[in-house]
Design a protein around this motif. Structure first.
Motif, PDB file in Angstrom:
ATOM      1  N   VAL A  78       0.853  -1.189   0.000  1.00 40.44           N
ATOM      2  CA  VAL A  78       0.000   0.000   0.000  1.00 40.44           C
ATOM      3  C   VAL A  78       0.890   1.240   0.000  1.00 40.44           C
ATOM      4  O   VAL A  78       1.848   1.319   0.763  1.00 40.44           O
ATOM      5  CB  VAL A  78      -0.922   0.032   1.234  1.00 40.44           C
ATOM      6  CG1 VAL A  78      -1.774   1.291   1.237  1.00 40.44           C
ATOM      7  CG2 VAL A  78      -1.811  -1.207   1.266  1.00 40.44           C
ATOM      8  N   ARG A  79       0.546   2.228  -0.841  1.00 39.44           N
ATOM      9  CA  ARG A  79       1.345   3.446  -0.884  1.00 39.44           C
ATOM     10  C   ARG A  79       0.728   4.505   0.031  1.00 39.44           C
ATOM     11  O   ARG A  79      -0.370   4.993  -0.225  1.00 39.44           O
ATOM     12  CB  ARG A  79       1.427   4.006  -2.304  1.00 39.44           C
ATOM     13  CG  ARG A  79       2.311   5.261  -2.395  1.00 39.44           C
ATOM     14  CD  ARG A  79       2.495   5.688  -3.831  1.00 39.44           C
ATOM     15  NE  ARG A  79       1.355   6.415  -4.355  1.00 39.44           N
ATOM     16  CZ  ARG A  79       1.210   7.740  -4.286  1.00 39.44           C
ATOM     17  NH1 ARG A  79       2.134   8.467  -3.683  1.00 39.44           N
ATOM     18  NH2 ARG A  79       0.152   8.328  -4.806  1.00 39.44           N
ATOM     19  N   PRO A  80       1.441   4.854   1.115  1.00 40.80           N
ATOM     20  CA  PRO A  80       0.927   5.925   1.974  1.00 40.80           C
ATOM     21  C   PRO A  80       1.026   7.268   1.265  1.00 40.80           C
ATOM     22  O   PRO A  80       2.024   7.567   0.616  1.00 40.80           O
ATOM     23  CB  PRO A  80       1.860   5.870   3.193  1.00 40.80           C
ATOM     24  CG  PRO A  80       3.119   5.241   2.687  1.00 40.80           C
ATOM     25  CD  PRO A  80       2.704   4.297   1.600  1.00 40.80           C
ATOM     26  N   LEU A  81       0.002   8.077   1.375  1.00 43.24           N
ATOM     27  CA  LEU A  81      -0.019   9.385   0.720  1.00 43.24           C
ATOM     28  C   LEU A  81       0.144  10.465   1.787  1.00 43.24           C
ATOM     29  O   LEU A  81      -0.694  10.620   2.669  1.00 43.24           O
ATOM     30  CB  LEU A  81      -1.342   9.584  -0.024  1.00 43.24           C
ATOM     31  CG  LEU A  81      -1.450  10.854  -0.881  1.00 43.24           C
ATOM     32  CD1 LEU A  81      -0.455  10.785  -2.042  1.00 43.24           C
ATOM     33  CD2 LEU A  81      -2.874  11.015  -1.404  1.00 43.24           C
ATOM     34  N   LEU A  82       1.248  11.205   1.705  1.00 45.42           N
ATOM     35  CA  LEU A  82       1.496  12.269   2.667  1.00 45.42           C
ATOM     36  C   LEU A  82       0.577  13.454   2.376  1.00 45.42           C
ATOM     37  O   LEU A  82       0.371  13.833   1.221  1.00 45.42           O
ATOM     38  CB  LEU A  82       2.956  12.721   2.591  1.00 45.42           C
ATOM     39  CG  LEU A  82       4.037  11.645   2.820  1.00 45.42           C
ATOM     40  CD1 LEU A  82       5.414  12.277   2.808  1.00 45.42           C
ATOM     41  CD2 LEU A  82       3.799  10.905   4.125  1.00 45.42           C
ATOM     42  N   LYS A  83       0.021  14.046   3.424  1.00 44.87           N
ATOM     43  CA  LYS A  83      -0.904  15.170   3.249  1.00 44.87           C
ATOM     44  C   LYS A  83      -0.485  16.402   4.049  1.00 44.87           C
ATOM     45  O   LYS A  83      -0.604  17.520   3.572  1.00 44.87           O
ATOM     46  CB  LYS A  83      -2.321  14.750   3.657  1.00 44.87           C
ATOM     47  CG  LYS A  83      -2.929  13.676   2.761  1.00 44.87           C
ATOM     48  CD  LYS A  83      -4.350  13.351   3.197  1.00 44.87           C
ATOM     49  CE  LYS A  83      -4.958  12.291   2.286  1.00 44.87           C
ATOM     50  NZ  LYS A  83      -6.350  11.944   2.696  1.00 44.87           N
ATOM     51  N   LYS A  84      -0.005  16.201   5.261  1.00 43.37           N
ATOM     52  CA  LYS A  84       0.315  17.336   6.121  1.00 43.37           C
ATOM     53  C   LYS A  84       1.669  17.927   5.746  1.00 43.37           C
ATOM     54  O   LYS A  84       2.664  17.203   5.670  1.00 43.37           O
ATOM     55  CB  LYS A  84       0.328  16.891   7.587  1.00 43.37           C
ATOM     56  CG  LYS A  84       0.374  18.038   8.563  1.00 43.37           C
ATOM     57  CD  LYS A  84       0.179  17.551   9.981  1.00 43.37           C
ATOM     58  CE  LYS A  84       0.161  18.719  10.958  1.00 43.37           C
ATOM     59  NZ  LYS A  84      -0.048  18.267  12.348  1.00 43.37           N
ATOM     60  N   PRO A  85       1.747  19.240   5.504  1.00 46.40           N
ATOM     61  CA  PRO A  85       3.021  19.868   5.145  1.00 46.40           C
ATOM     62  C   PRO A  85       4.111  19.617   6.175  1.00 46.40           C
ATOM     63  O   PRO A  85       3.867  19.689   7.389  1.00 46.40           O
ATOM     64  CB  PRO A  85       2.667  21.355   5.076  1.00 46.40           C
ATOM     65  CG  PRO A  85       1.215  21.392   4.782  1.00 46.40           C
ATOM     66  CD  PRO A  85       0.635  20.208   5.492  1.00 46.40           C
ATOM     67  N   VAL A  86       5.302  19.287   5.708  1.00 46.26           N
ATOM     68  CA  VAL A  86       6.436  19.018   6.581  1.00 46.26           C
ATOM     69  C   VAL A  86       7.710  19.344   5.819  1.00 46.26           C
ATOM     70  O   VAL A  86       7.714  19.391   4.583  1.00 46.26           O
ATOM     71  CB  VAL A  86       6.425  17.536   7.043  1.00 46.26           C
ATOM     72  CG1 VAL A  86       6.706  16.602   5.880  1.00 46.26           C
ATOM     73  CG2 VAL A  86       7.398  17.310   8.182  1.00 46.26           C
ATOM     74  N   TYR A  87       8.780  19.578   6.552  1.00 46.09           N
ATOM     75  CA  TYR A  87      10.018  20.031   5.928  1.00 46.09           C
ATOM     76  C   TYR A  87      11.175  19.435   6.726  1.00 46.09           C
ATOM     77  O   TYR A  87      11.351  19.752   7.899  1.00 46.09           O
ATOM     78  CB  TYR A  87      10.052  21.555   5.982  1.00 46.09           C
ATOM     79  CG  TYR A  87      11.086  22.258   5.131  1.00 46.09           C
ATOM     80  CD1 TYR A  87      10.910  22.419   3.765  1.00 46.09           C
ATOM     81  CD2 TYR A  87      12.213  22.817   5.718  1.00 46.09           C
ATOM     82  CE1 TYR A  87      11.831  23.112   2.992  1.00 46.09           C
ATOM     83  CE2 TYR A  87      13.146  23.508   4.966  1.00 46.09           C
ATOM     84  CZ  TYR A  87      12.950  23.665   3.599  1.00 46.09           C
ATOM     85  OH  TYR A  87      13.869  24.356   2.845  1.00 46.09           O
ATOM     86  N   PHE A  88      11.949  18.528   6.123  1.00 46.81           N
ATOM     87  CA  PHE A  88      13.049  17.864   6.817  1.00 46.81           C
ATOM     88  C   PHE A  88      14.391  18.445   6.387  1.00 46.81           C
ATOM     89  O   PHE A  88      14.614  18.702   5.195  1.00 46.81           O
ATOM     90  CB  PHE A  88      13.044  16.362   6.527  1.00 46.81           C
ATOM     91  CG  PHE A  88      12.034  15.596   7.331  1.00 46.81           C
ATOM     92  CD1 PHE A  88      12.320  15.199   8.630  1.00 46.81           C
ATOM     93  CD2 PHE A  88      10.797  15.270   6.787  1.00 46.81           C
ATOM     94  CE1 PHE A  88      11.388  14.485   9.364  1.00 46.81           C
ATOM     95  CE2 PHE A  88       9.866  14.562   7.524  1.00 46.81           C
ATOM     96  CZ  PHE A  88      10.163  14.164   8.819  1.00 46.81           C
ATOM     97  N   VAL A  89      15.289  18.621   7.357  1.00 44.20           N
ATOM     98  CA  VAL A  89      16.641  19.112   7.081  1.00 44.20           C
ATOM     99  C   VAL A  89      17.622  18.193   7.808  1.00 44.20           C
ATOM    100  O   VAL A  89      17.440  17.910   9.004  1.00 44.20           O
ATOM    101  CB  VAL A  89      16.826  20.563   7.572  1.00 44.20           C
ATOM    102  CG1 VAL A  89      18.205  21.087   7.163  1.00 44.20           C
ATOM    103  CG2 VAL A  89      15.723  21.461   7.037  1.00 44.20           C
ATOM    104  N   ASN A  90      18.656  17.702   7.088  1.00 42.02           N
ATOM    105  CA  ASN A  90      19.613  16.810   7.753  1.00 42.02           C
ATOM    106  C   ASN A  90      20.560  17.599   8.650  1.00 42.02           C
ATOM    107  O   ASN A  90      20.641  18.830   8.587  1.00 42.02           O
ATOM    108  CB  ASN A  90      20.386  15.954   6.730  1.00 42.02           C
ATOM    109  CG  ASN A  90      21.258  16.795   5.816  1.00 42.02           C
ATOM    110  OD1 ASN A  90      21.868  17.768   6.228  1.00 42.02           O
ATOM    111  ND2 ASN A  90      21.322  16.412   4.557  1.00 42.02           N
ATOM    112  N   ASN A  91      21.295  16.877   9.495  1.00 39.23           N
ATOM    113  CA  ASN A  91      22.084  17.532  10.544  1.00 39.23           C
ATOM    114  C   ASN A  91      23.267  18.348  10.025  1.00 39.23           C
ATOM    115  O   ASN A  91      23.887  19.100  10.788  1.00 39.23           O
ATOM    116  CB  ASN A  91      22.577  16.504  11.568  1.00 39.23           C
ATOM    117  CG  ASN A  91      23.402  15.401  10.934  1.00 39.23           C
ATOM    118  OD1 ASN A  91      23.672  15.423   9.726  1.00 39.23           O
ATOM    119  ND2 ASN A  91      23.806  14.435  11.732  1.00 39.23           N
TER     120      ASN A  91
END
Length: 351
Positions: A78-91
């Protein structure tokens, strides 16, 4: 090492722009996972192959997240569909100081490492200085912006042989007894019950008015209050353990607490909603940070067994009395018996 998440509130001057970048992040991840699903494999790519307004470092993190999600698709189907805005930054691409955080964002087609004013506690700064930093997650919640930083914090070791037992309940949220003879009662059960009842009455009124959005917000507020209470109680417990030189904290295994806990019908709803497990988790990770081991023990009959003669008796109200002449506060009896439970046997597990 102990895995933790540090939550930092910060104040963007253009929150709408951050929200747009968060939406762009999940758009890129969803698009890449859908493409990989159609191809049957995740294609080799770099940030140059992705059309996006994201900074290259953030876009690269989106590619890594898409790969992780695609592996889950292959496993679960099953492919999860992201909906809530998020922003990842590596260390390697963010910086935290005493009063600010900085990470790259794109403004008018140009990438710039932008500094934002932030609120950090002394504990946050201490953990950040001693820990191995991981990903930073930027989110917006109820109009407020937070940076959630995952860290691996070093744990110390305690070599003493002092032990603490913890008994959980509704009227007294946590009763602790140590082998040094200290007894402490933490939390206010009456206050907790009063606050919970107020939330319940407010929800009932909102329900009659069909205000579902307000009910959800009220539920979130109640959960935050409960979490705050558990944080405060767990901090007091671990501070007491440190002061008494405790090396092992024994807690109840919670598998059947809702079946075995002492409660009346009027307290049943409070019992089923109170977050005993969350309190134990808070005690566990805070204790591990200061080198105190936390183990689970079988709580069977700990509130009924006499600490002197081991005869089983049911407590009346708040007092425990035995025919051998022993009498004491019933929660104290439970905590004492939990403290005396053997650590290394088939019924004791690391927490």
């Amino acid at each position: 090492m102990q895995a933790l998440t540090i939550k930092i509130r910060f104040f963007p001057s253009r929150p709408d722009h951050l929200h747009q970048l968060g939406k762009e992040y999940i758009r890129v991840v969803n698009q890449l996972t859908e493409t990989a699903k159609q191809l049957g494999a995740f294609p080799k790519m770099t940030t140059k192959d992705v059309q996006s307004i994201l900074p290259s470092a953030v876009c690269n993190q989106a590619i890594q997240d898409a790969k992780t999600i695609f592996r889950k698709i292959k496993k679960l189907g099953v492919r999860p569909l992201l909906k809530k805005p998020v922003y990842f930054v590596n260390n390697q691409n963010y910086k935290v100081t005493d009063h600010s955080i900085a990470f790259p964002i794109t403004i008018d087609g140009k990438t710039k490492k932008t500094t934002f004013r932030a609120i950090l506690t002394a504990r946050d700064l201490e953990l950040l200085s001693k820990s191995k930093l991981g990903l930073m997650r930027i989110i917006e919640k109820s109009g407020k912006w937070y940076a959630q930083i995952s860290v691996e914090a070093p744990t110390s070791k305690t070599n003493s042989e002092n032990i603490m037992g913890i008994d959980l309940g509704l009227k007294v949220p946590a009763t602790v007894v140590t082998s040094t003879g200290q007894t402490r009662f933490f939390g206010n059960g009456r206050q907790n019950k009063y606050i919970r009842r107020r939330y319940q009455q407010h929800r009932r009124k909102l329900g009659k008015l069909k205000k579902l959005s307000a009910i959800r917000k009220l539920g979130n507020k109640e959960q935050r209050w409960m979490k705050d209470q558990n944080h405060k109680i767990s901090r007091q417990i671990v501070d007491t353990a440190s002061q008494e030189g405790v090396s092992i904290i024994k807690i109840e295994r919670l598998e059947n607490i809702r079946k075995t806990a002492r409660t009346s019908r009027k307290n049943a709803k409070n019992l089923h909603h109170w977050t005993f497990y969350q309190l134990q988790q808070f005690v566990s990770y805070k204790a591990n940070l200061v080198g105190i081991q936390v183990v689970e023990v079988n709580p069977a009959y700990t509130s009924q067994s006499c600490p002197v003669c081991r005869k089983r008796n049911k407590a009346k109200d708040r007092r425990y009395e035995c025919s051998c002449g022993f009498n004491a506060h019933r929660d104290w009896v439970g905590a004492l018996n939990i403290m005396r439970q053997p650590v290394v046997d088939g019924n004791s597990l690391p927490a």
